[in-house]
Design an enzyme around this catalytic site. Structure first.
Site, PDB file in Angstrom:
ATOM      1  N   GLY A  12       0.782  -1.235   0.000  1.00  0.00           N
ATOM      2  CA  GLY A  12       0.000   0.000   0.000  1.00  0.00           C
ATOM      3  C   GLY A  12       0.809   1.277   0.000  1.00  0.00           C
ATOM      4  N   ASN A  14       1.457   3.061  -2.601  1.00  0.00           N
ATOM      5  CA  ASN A  14       0.737   4.022  -3.454  1.00  0.00           C
ATOM      6  C   ASN A  14      -0.462   4.603  -2.717  1.00  0.00           C
ATOM      7  OD1 ASN A  14       1.863   4.292  -6.328  1.00  0.00           O
ATOM      8  ND2 ASN A  14       2.038   2.101  -5.894  1.00  0.00           N
ATOM      9  N   MET A  90      -4.048  -7.023  -6.896  1.00  0.00           N
ATOM     10  CA  MET A  90      -3.542  -8.133  -7.695  1.00  0.00           C
ATOM     11  C   MET A  90      -4.638  -9.058  -8.240  1.00  0.00           C
ATOM     12  SD  MET A  90      -0.538  -7.159  -7.752  1.00  0.00           S
ATOM     13  CE  MET A  90       0.421  -8.454  -8.539  1.00  0.00           C
ATOM     14  N   ARG A  91      -5.844  -8.544  -8.338  1.00  0.00           N
ATOM     15  CA  ARG A  91      -6.921  -9.324  -8.956  1.00  0.00           C
ATOM     16  C   ARG A  91      -7.477  -8.525 -10.120  1.00  0.00           C
ATOM     17  NH1 ARG A  91      -8.654 -14.310  -6.550  1.00  0.00           N
ATOM     18  NH2 ARG A  91      -7.726 -14.465  -4.494  1.00  0.00           N
ATOM     19  N   ASN A 107      -5.988   2.607 -12.780  1.00  0.00           N
ATOM     20  CA  ASN A 107      -4.953   1.658 -12.363  1.00  0.00           C
ATOM     21  C   ASN A 107      -3.573   2.273 -12.597  1.00  0.00           C
ATOM     22  OD1 ASN A 107      -3.860  -0.853 -11.488  1.00  0.00           O
ATOM     23  ND2 ASN A 107      -3.538  -1.456 -13.619  1.00  0.00           N
ATOM     24  N   HIS A 109       0.443   1.098 -13.403  1.00  0.00           N
ATOM     25  CA  HIS A 109       1.229  -0.050 -13.848  1.00  0.00           C
ATOM     26  C   HIS A 109       2.699   0.349 -13.924  1.00  0.00           C
ATOM     27  CE1 HIS A 109       2.016  -3.870 -15.731  1.00  0.00           C
ATOM     28  NE2 HIS A 109       2.797  -3.233 -16.582  1.00  0.00           N
TER      29      HIS A 109
HETATM   30  C1  GRF Z   1       3.061  -1.015  -7.693  1.00  0.00           C
HETATM   31  O1  GRF Z   1       4.302  -1.167  -8.301  1.00  0.00           O
HETATM   32  C2  GRF Z   1       1.981  -0.967  -8.723  1.00  0.00           C
HETATM   33  O2  GRF Z   1       2.355  -0.337  -9.907  1.00  0.00           O
HETATM   34  C3  GRF Z   1       1.731  -2.423  -8.975  1.00  0.00           C
HETATM   35  O3  GRF Z   1       1.829  -3.022  -7.720  1.00  0.00           O
HETATM   36  C4  GRF Z   1       2.685  -2.252  -6.881  1.00  0.00           C
HETATM   37  C5  GRF Z   1       1.930  -1.931  -5.628  1.00  0.00           C
HETATM   38  O4  GRF Z   1       2.711  -1.425  -4.607  1.00  0.00           O
HETATM   39  N1  GRF Z   1       0.488  -2.598  -9.668  1.00  0.00           N
HETATM   40  P1  GRF Z   1       2.048  -0.833  -3.294  1.00  0.00           P
HETATM   41  O5  GRF Z   1       1.126  -1.896  -2.689  1.00  0.00           O
HETATM   42  O6  GRF Z   1       1.276   0.405  -3.661  1.00  0.00           O
HETATM   43  O7  GRF Z   1       3.191  -0.538  -2.379  1.00  0.00           O
END
Ligand code: GRF
Length: 201
Positions: A12, A14, A90-91, A107, A109
């Site tokens: 988490g 982000n 992740m889903r 999203n 990426h």
């Molecule tokens: C990030 O690199 C995002 O781009 C990818 O999964 C990671 C998530 O990291 N889809 P976090 O859980 O936000 O630390």
């Protein structure tokens, strides 16, 4: 001010960047609910510490994918979420969410889409030996990692750089570009054109 519902599965960071940008006043939004696909995700602690309501879904909930997505859509609507923000979720998000939140699921990426889609964008780019990679923020739709691109930032992979170093630099970009892009959405400056491209005014 836009109301965001955030989907996570893991650490988490982000989500934390979004919370911090809201606190700092650079993102005019409120996170109304965080839902994790894993009940033990560390991101749920970050949300609780910020006073945000959370739901951790167990693996069994996903045995019926449509039912899980319908539940998520319902909870997000009930919480008043206007946009769904996937932050390391992740889903796949399926029809019940995509139809309820049409063109309002975002999203991030960790590669320059359409290159290196999938769960390992950073290492796939690294192992391919590309010299430039980056980060993409896009709207999610039924085609995985192929929705309309809102924002991208590139970086050059350094000569002899380790994967760990690249990961750290990608994440640092993510933590800036995601709140900044959500702010553009909050300002009403992001629209999808008839040919399904994103226009930013
Ligand atoms: C990030 O690199 C995002 O781009 C990818 O999964 C990671 C998530 O990291 N889809 P976090 O859980 O936000 O630390």
């Amino acid at each position: 001010m836009i109301k965001l519902g955030v989907l996570i599965s893991g650490s988490g960071t982000n989500l934390q960047a979004i919370i911090d940008a809201i606190s700092a006043g650079t993102l005019d939004a409120k996170v109304v609910l965080v839902i994790s696909s894993r009940p033990d995700a560390f991101g749920l602690k970050r949300a609780s510490e910020a006073g945000i309501p959370t739901i951790g879904l167990s693996r069994e909930v996903y045995a019926d994918r449509d039912a899980a997505d319908a539940l998520i859509a319902r909870k997000m609507l009930d919480a008043g979420a206007e946009y769904i923000v996937m932050a390391g979720y992740m889903r796949m998000v399926g029809a019940p969410i995509l139809e309820t939140y049409k063109d309002r699921v975002v999203n991030i990426h960790p590669a320059l889409l359409p290159s290196f889609p999938g769960a390992h964008g950073i290492s796939d780019a690294y192992n391919a030996g590309v010299k430039v990679t980056g980060v993409t923020v896009h709207f999610a739709n039924e085609a995985y990692d192929q929705g309309p691109i809102i924002a991208q930032q590139s970086l050059e992979i350094r000569e002899g750089e380790s994967l760990e170093s690249l990961e750290a630099r990608i994440h640092a970009i993510e933590h800036r570009i995601y709140p900044a892009t959500l702010q553009l959405i909050a300002e009403g400056r992001v629209t999808i054109t008839q040919d399904r491209k994103v226009s930013i005014t």
